[in-house]
Motif scaffolding. Structure first.
Motif, PDB file in Angstrom:
ATOM      1  N   GLY A  20     -24.126  15.651  34.809  1.00 11.78           N
ATOM      2  CA  GLY A  20     -22.726  15.910  34.513  1.00 11.78           C
ATOM      3  C   GLY A  20     -22.410  15.513  33.088  1.00 11.78           C
ATOM      4  N   LEU A  21     -21.169  15.760  32.674  1.00  8.19           N
ATOM      5  CA  LEU A  21     -20.764  15.431  31.315  1.00  8.19           C
ATOM      6  C   LEU A  21     -20.938  13.949  31.010  1.00  8.19           C
ATOM      7  CD1 LEU A  21     -17.533  17.571  30.850  1.00  8.19           C
ATOM      8  CD2 LEU A  21     -19.709  17.850  29.666  1.00  8.19           C
ATOM      9  N   GLU A  22     -20.751  13.107  32.043  1.00  4.79           N
ATOM     10  CA  GLU A  22     -20.847  11.662  31.809  1.00  4.79           C
ATOM     11  C   GLU A  22     -22.275  11.229  31.479  1.00  4.79           C
ATOM     12  OE1 GLU A  22     -21.353  12.356  36.250  1.00  4.79           O
ATOM     13  OE2 GLU A  22     -20.151  13.152  34.586  1.00  4.79           O
ATOM     14  N   HIS A  23     -23.244  12.100  31.718  1.00  9.33           N
ATOM     15  CA  HIS A  23     -24.639  11.773  31.422  1.00  9.33           C
ATOM     16  C   HIS A  23     -25.167  12.557  30.223  1.00  9.33           C
ATOM     17  CE1 HIS A  23     -24.791   9.424  35.049  1.00  9.33           C
ATOM     18  NE2 HIS A  23     -24.505  10.476  35.802  1.00  9.33           N
ATOM     19  N   ARG A  24     -24.321  13.339  29.600  1.00 11.60           N
ATOM     20  CA  ARG A  24     -24.778  14.178  28.508  1.00 11.60           C
ATOM     21  C   ARG A  24     -25.297  13.348  27.331  1.00 11.60           C
ATOM     22  NH1 ARG A  24     -23.619  19.751  28.178  1.00 11.60           N
ATOM     23  NH2 ARG A  24     -23.826  20.516  30.315  1.00 11.60           N
ATOM     24  N   ARG A  25     -26.342  13.861  26.712  1.00 11.54           N
ATOM     25  CA  ARG A  25     -26.878  13.279  25.487  1.00 11.54           C
ATOM     26  C   ARG A  25     -26.726  14.339  24.398  1.00 11.54           C
ATOM     27  NH1 ARG A  25     -32.490  10.297  27.466  1.00 11.54           N
ATOM     28  NH2 ARG A  25     -31.569   9.120  29.191  1.00 11.54           N
ATOM     29  N   LEU A  26     -25.727  14.139  23.577  1.00  9.59           N
ATOM     30  CA  LEU A  26     -25.372  15.136  22.573  1.00  9.59           C
ATOM     31  C   LEU A  26     -25.864  14.712  21.192  1.00  9.59           C
ATOM     32  CD1 LEU A  26     -22.163  17.157  22.132  1.00  9.59           C
ATOM     33  CD2 LEU A  26     -22.882  15.738  20.234  1.00  9.59           C
ATOM     34  N   ALA A  27     -26.463  15.664  20.486  1.00  3.56           N
ATOM     35  CA  ALA A  27     -26.839  15.445  19.092  1.00  3.56           C
ATOM     36  C   ALA A  27     -26.079  16.442  18.238  1.00  3.56           C
ATOM     37  CB  ALA A  27     -28.339  15.619  18.888  1.00  3.56           C
ATOM     38  N   SER A  28     -25.583  15.990  17.086  1.00  4.34           N
ATOM     39  CA  SER A  28     -24.810  16.857  16.198  1.00  4.34           C
ATOM     40  C   SER A  28     -25.289  16.687  14.768  1.00  4.34           C
ATOM     41  CB  SER A  28     -23.319  16.511  16.301  1.00  4.34           C
ATOM     42  OG  SER A  28     -22.580  17.236  15.335  1.00  4.34           O
ATOM     43  N   THR A  29     -25.467  17.820  14.094  1.00  2.00           N
ATOM     44  CA  THR A  29     -25.776  17.785  12.660  1.00  2.00           C
ATOM     45  C   THR A  29     -24.530  18.098  11.844  1.00  2.00           C
ATOM     46  OG1 THR A  29     -26.377  20.127  12.530  1.00  2.00           O
ATOM     47  CG2 THR A  29     -28.124  18.587  13.145  1.00  2.00           C
ATOM     48  N   VAL A  30     -23.415  18.294  12.536  1.00  2.00           N
ATOM     49  CA  VAL A  30     -22.148  18.610  11.881  1.00  2.00           C
ATOM     50  C   VAL A  30     -21.410  17.313  11.581  1.00  2.00           C
ATOM     51  CG1 VAL A  30     -19.978  19.865  12.088  1.00  2.00           C
ATOM     52  CG2 VAL A  30     -22.050  20.769  13.146  1.00  2.00           C
ATOM     53  N   GLY A  31     -20.856  17.191  10.391  1.00  2.00           N
ATOM     54  CA  GLY A  31     -20.182  15.967   9.974  1.00  2.00           C
ATOM     55  C   GLY A  31     -19.101  15.529  10.943  1.00  2.00           C
ATOM     56  N   PRO A  32     -19.047  14.253  11.328  1.00  4.69           N
ATOM     57  CA  PRO A  32     -18.035  13.774  12.274  1.00  4.69           C
ATOM     58  C   PRO A  32     -16.615  13.850  11.727  1.00  4.69           C
ATOM     59  CG  PRO A  32     -19.276  11.939  11.352  1.00  4.69           C
ATOM     60  CD  PRO A  32     -19.975  13.192  10.911  1.00  4.69           C
ATOM     61  N   SER A  33     -16.478  14.047  10.414  1.00  6.20           N
ATOM     62  CA  SER A  33     -15.137  14.149   9.822  1.00  6.20           C
ATOM     63  C   SER A  33     -14.571  15.560   9.923  1.00  6.20           C
ATOM     64  CB  SER A  33     -15.175  13.719   8.351  1.00  6.20           C
ATOM     65  OG  SER A  33     -16.038  14.567   7.604  1.00  6.20           O
ATOM     66  N   THR A  34     -15.400  16.536  10.328  1.00  8.02           N
ATOM     67  CA  THR A  34     -14.922  17.908  10.475  1.00  8.02           C
ATOM     68  C   THR A  34     -14.266  18.094  11.833  1.00  8.02           C
ATOM     69  OG1 THR A  34     -17.004  18.693  11.429  1.00  8.02           O
ATOM     70  CG2 THR A  34     -16.822  18.722   9.021  1.00  8.02           C
ATOM     71  N   ALA A  35     -13.413  19.123  11.935  1.00  5.48           N
ATOM     72  CA  ALA A  35     -12.722  19.386  13.203  1.00  5.48           C
ATOM     73  C   ALA A  35     -13.709  19.686  14.320  1.00  5.48           C
ATOM     74  CB  ALA A  35     -11.745  20.557  13.028  1.00  5.48           C
ATOM     75  N   ALA A  36     -14.744  20.470  14.002  1.00  7.91           N
ATOM     76  CA  ALA A  36     -15.731  20.821  15.021  1.00  7.91           C
ATOM     77  C   ALA A  36     -16.526  19.591  15.456  1.00  7.91           C
ATOM     78  CB  ALA A  36     -16.674  21.893  14.486  1.00  7.91           C
ATOM     79  N   ALA A  47     -16.057  11.677  27.937  1.00 10.98           N
ATOM     80  CA  ALA A  47     -16.576  11.984  29.267  1.00 10.98           C
ATOM     81  C   ALA A  47     -17.582  10.938  29.737  1.00 10.98           C
ATOM     82  CB  ALA A  47     -17.223  13.365  29.265  1.00 10.98           C
ATOM     83  N   GLY A  48     -17.940  10.017  28.832  1.00  8.51           N
ATOM     84  CA  GLY A  48     -18.895   8.976  29.201  1.00  8.51           C
ATOM     85  C   GLY A  48     -20.307   9.244  28.752  1.00  8.51           C
ATOM     86  N   GLY A  49     -20.516  10.308  27.990  1.00 10.38           N
ATOM     87  CA  GLY A  49     -21.850  10.615  27.501  1.00 10.38           C
ATOM     88  C   GLY A  49     -22.186   9.835  26.242  1.00 10.38           C
ATOM     89  N   SER A  50     -23.347  10.117  25.659  1.00  8.84           N
ATOM     90  CA  SER A  50     -23.773   9.445  24.433  1.00  8.84           C
ATOM     91  C   SER A  50     -23.947  10.469  23.327  1.00  8.84           C
ATOM     92  CB  SER A  50     -25.088   8.691  24.667  1.00  8.84           C
ATOM     93  OG  SER A  50     -26.115   9.582  25.091  1.00  8.84           O
ATOM     94  N   CYS A  51     -23.793  10.017  22.080  1.00  2.00           N
ATOM     95  CA  CYS A  51     -23.830  10.921  20.927  1.00  2.00           C
ATOM     96  C   CYS A  51     -24.775  10.404  19.858  1.00  2.00           C
ATOM     97  CB  CYS A  51     -22.437  11.087  20.321  1.00  2.00           C
ATOM     98  SG  CYS A  51     -21.263  11.908  21.401  1.00  2.00           S
ATOM     99  N   LEU A  52     -25.379  11.351  19.177  1.00  3.54           N
ATOM    100  CA  LEU A  52     -26.256  11.060  18.053  1.00  3.54           C
ATOM    101  C   LEU A  52     -25.853  11.974  16.911  1.00  3.54           C
ATOM    102  CD1 LEU A  52     -28.919   9.825  16.831  1.00  3.54           C
ATOM    103  CD2 LEU A  52     -30.101  11.766  17.851  1.00  3.54           C
ATOM    104  N   THR A  53     -25.388  11.396  15.805  1.00  6.37           N
ATOM    105  CA  THR A  53     -25.026  12.197  14.633  1.00  6.37           C
ATOM    106  C   THR A  53     -26.103  12.023  13.569  1.00  6.37           C
ATOM    107  OG1 THR A  53     -23.679  10.383  13.744  1.00  6.37           O
ATOM    108  CG2 THR A  53     -22.569  12.011  15.092  1.00  6.37           C
ATOM    109  N   LEU A  54     -26.627  13.129  13.090  1.00  7.48           N
ATOM    110  CA  LEU A  54     -27.773  13.062  12.189  1.00  7.48           C
ATOM    111  C   LEU A  54     -27.387  13.099  10.721  1.00  7.48           C
ATOM    112  CD1 LEU A  54     -30.273  15.289  14.162  1.00  7.48           C
ATOM    113  CD2 LEU A  54     -30.135  12.806  14.068  1.00  7.48           C
TER     114      LEU A  54
END
Length: 326
Positions: A20-36, A47-54
Motif C-alpha cells: 500500500g501507499l504506507e509502504h511505498r519506497r519512492l525515489a525522485s530525481t526532481v528537485g524537492p523545491s519544485t511543485a512536482a 501516506a507513511g511511505g519513505s522517500c529518497l531524493t537524489l
C-alpha cells in the motif's frame, strides 16, 4: 544474507500486489523545491511511505534504486535517456512497480525502451510550475504513444480552453494556446502575473502556461510553445516541431535546436545532438527541408550528455552559453 532475505520478501509483496501507499519506497530525481517534487514527495511521506531524493546524484540512479528496492520512481525523460544508454540497466530496476515521468515531453522510443527494461506501470505527467500537475497519461505498450501526448486533463478546480495570440477565447476550437481559468478567483496571486509577457502568467483571470496544444477526444497533445515560435525568412516555425521532426528522422537521438544569427542577422539553427552516429548540418537539413521553408542548420554540436535544470529538463541556457561563452 539478511539483505537478500529482505529483498525476496519485498519482491514477494510486489508480485502479490499487497503493498500500500504506507509502504511505498519512492525515489525522485526532481528537485524537492519544485511543485512536482513536493507533490510526489509529500504524498508518499503523508501516506507513511519513505522517500529518497537524489538531486545531483541522479547520475547514480540505478544503484540507489537497487540498493533501497525502490518501487516508485519520479523522474524526467532526460534521466531515463541516460538510463537507457547504460549496459544491463534492467537488472537494477526489478523492484520498480510505478514510474512517473514529468517535465519535458516524453518520446515514444523512450517509453518503449523503458517498458522493456522493467515491469513498472509507466505514467506521463505534465503541468506548470506555478499551478502544478494538469494532465496525466498511462502508457499502454499495445496502444502505442504519440510524441507530445500529455493525456487527460485532470484538474477539477480549473477550466481549460483554447485562446488566440491576443488572449481571446477560441470558441469550439480544438487547437490553440491553452489557458486555465481557476474556478476560485483567490488562486490568482500577484506573483503569477507573468510580467510583461503577454502570453504567460495570469491574464484577465486566465493562467497561460505558454503551451500550444491540440485536443483529440479527451486526449491533449503538446504541439509547441509560444516562446519557441520563431520566424525563418517570413515563415513561422515551432522549434518543438523542428525537434520532433529531427528525432523522428534520426531514431534514438536526442536533439535540441537553438536559434542563432548569421553574419547578415538572419535567424538560423544550431543543433545539439546526442546520437550513435555523427550528424552534419547537411544531414540535419534534409528532413527539415521536406517539411519547412526557410530553415537552415548552420551548426551541429555533438554532446555526450545534456545539462539539466533542477526540475530535470534540458538546460537550454547552459547550452546557449556553449555557443556564446561569456
Amino acid at each position: 544474507i539478511q539483505r537478500k532475505m529482505a529483498h525476496r520478501k519485498f519482491e514477494s509483496i510486489l508480485r502479490n500486489d499487497q503493498i500500500g501507499l504506507e509502504h511505498r519506497r519512492l525515489a525522485s530525481t526532481v528537485g524537492p523545491s519544485t511543485a512536482a517534487g513536493q507533490k510526489y514527495l509529500l504524498g508518499a511521506l503523508l501516506a507513511g511511505g519513505s522517500c529518497l531524493t537524489l538531486g545531483e546524484s541522479k547520475d547514480n540512479l540505478l544503484p540507489y534504486v537497487d540498493l533501497y528496492r525502490v518501487d516508485t520512481l519520479c523522474t524526467s525523460p532526460a534521466v531515463i535517456h541516460m538510463v537507457l544508454d547504460l549496459p544491463d540497466a534492467g537488472q537494477y530496476l526489478t523492484s520498480l512497480r510505478e514510474v512517473t515521468l514529468i517535465g519535458a515531453p516524453t518520446g515514444p522510443d523512450l517509453l518503449r525502451g523503458l517498458s522493456k527494461l522493467c515491469p513498472a506501470e509507466l505514467n506521463v505527467a505534465f503541468g506548470a510550475t506555478e499551478i502544478g500537475s494538469l494532465f496525466h497519461h498511462s502508457y499502454d505498450p499495445k496502444a502505442g504513444y504519440v510524441f507530445g501526448q500529455v493525456g487527460k486533463f485532470m484538474r477539477e478546480d480549473l477550466e481549460i480552453g483554447f485562446y488566440d495570440e491576443a488572449g481571446k477565447p477560441l470558441v469550439n476550437a480544438t487547437e490553440g494556446i491553452v489557458g486555465f481559468r481557476p474556478k476560485d478567483a483567490s488562486v490568482q496571486n500577484t506573483y503569477l502575473s507573468g510580467g510583461d509577457d503577454p502570453q504567460t502568467g495570469f491574464k484577465n483571470g486566465v493562467f497561460f502556461s505558454g503551451d500550444i496544444m491540440r485536443r483529440e477526444g479527451d486526449q491533449y497533445f503538446l504541439i509547441g510553445r509560444t516562446k519557441n515560435i520563431v520566424n525563418f525568412s517570413g515563415n513561422k516555425v515551432s522549434l518543438d516541431l523542428v525537434r520532433d521532426v529531427l528525432q523522428a528522422a534520426f531514431a534514438g537521438s536526442t536533439i535540441v535546436p537553438l536559434v542563432v544569427s548569421d553574419a547578415n542577422g538572419l535567424e538560423r539553427l544550431a543543433v545539439f545532438v546526442k546520437a550513435q552516429i555523427s550528424l552534419s548540418p547537411e544531414q540535419l537539413n534534409v528532413p527539415l527541408e521536406a517539411r519547412f521553408k526557410g530553415i537552415d542548420v548552420v551548426k551541429a554540436i555533438a554532446v555526450d550528455t545534456f545539462p539539466l535544470t533542477a526540475s530535470g529538463k534540458i538546460d537550454t541556457q547552459a547550452l546557449r552559453q556553449r555557443l556564446d561563452p561569456a
